[in-house]
Design an enzyme around this catalytic site. Structure first.
Site, PDB file in Angstrom:
ATOM      1  N   CYS A   1       0.098   3.773   2.767  1.00 53.82           N
ATOM      2  CA  CYS A   1       0.584   3.234   4.046  1.00 53.82           C
ATOM      3  C   CYS A   1       2.060   3.582   4.239  1.00 53.82           C
ATOM      4  CB  CYS A   1       0.393   1.725   4.103  1.00 53.82           C
ATOM      5  SG  CYS A   1      -1.322   1.185   3.970  1.00 53.82           S
TER       6      CYS A   1
ATOM      7  N   CYS B   1       0.833  -1.219   0.000  1.00 55.17           N
ATOM      8  CA  CYS B   1       0.000   0.000   0.000  1.00 55.17           C
ATOM      9  C   CYS B   1       0.863   1.263   0.000  1.00 55.17           C
ATOM     10  CB  CYS B   1      -0.912  -0.056   1.229  1.00 55.17           C
ATOM     11  SG  CYS B   1      -1.750   1.479   1.628  1.00 55.17           S
TER      12      CYS B   1
END
Length: 103
Positions: free
Chosen positions: A29, A26
């Site tokens: 993230c 991600c």
């Protein structure tokens, strides 16, 4: 040392626990990682930050209804008291922490 369960990790009397639900693949993230490091450093020992990989801990992510990542959930005395999905700027996290971090 035995591994702690998720409930043991978030049940920290007197110390809030900020959980970062993330995945290794991600991009947003990865953007959150240095922000969380900054927030943790700023609160020097008065805050625990833990990362939960949603791919490896699907049951925990489902339990807390994590539907997008990154999702941050702040736990105080084992209870969720704040949550935010997406990339969150450090000042917003600090503001959410303020009532729960012992001064």
């Amino acid at each position: 040392m035995p591994r702690k369960s998720f409930s043991e990790l978030i049940d920290s009397p007197g110390m809030p626990v900020l959980v970062d639900f993330f995945a290794t693949w991600c991009g947003p993230c990865k953007t959150m990682a240095p922000i969380l490091e900054q927030v943790a450093a700023q609160h020097g020992g008065k805050l625990r930050v833990i990362k939960i990989d949603v791919d490896r801990n699907q049951a925990v992510a489902q339990q807390y209804r994590v539907q997008s990542i990154p999702t941050l959930i702040l736990f105080h005395k084992g209870q969720p008291v704040w949550r935010q999905a997406g990339v969150v700027p450090a000042p917003q996290i600090v503001q959410a922490l303020r009532p729960f971090v012992e001064q």
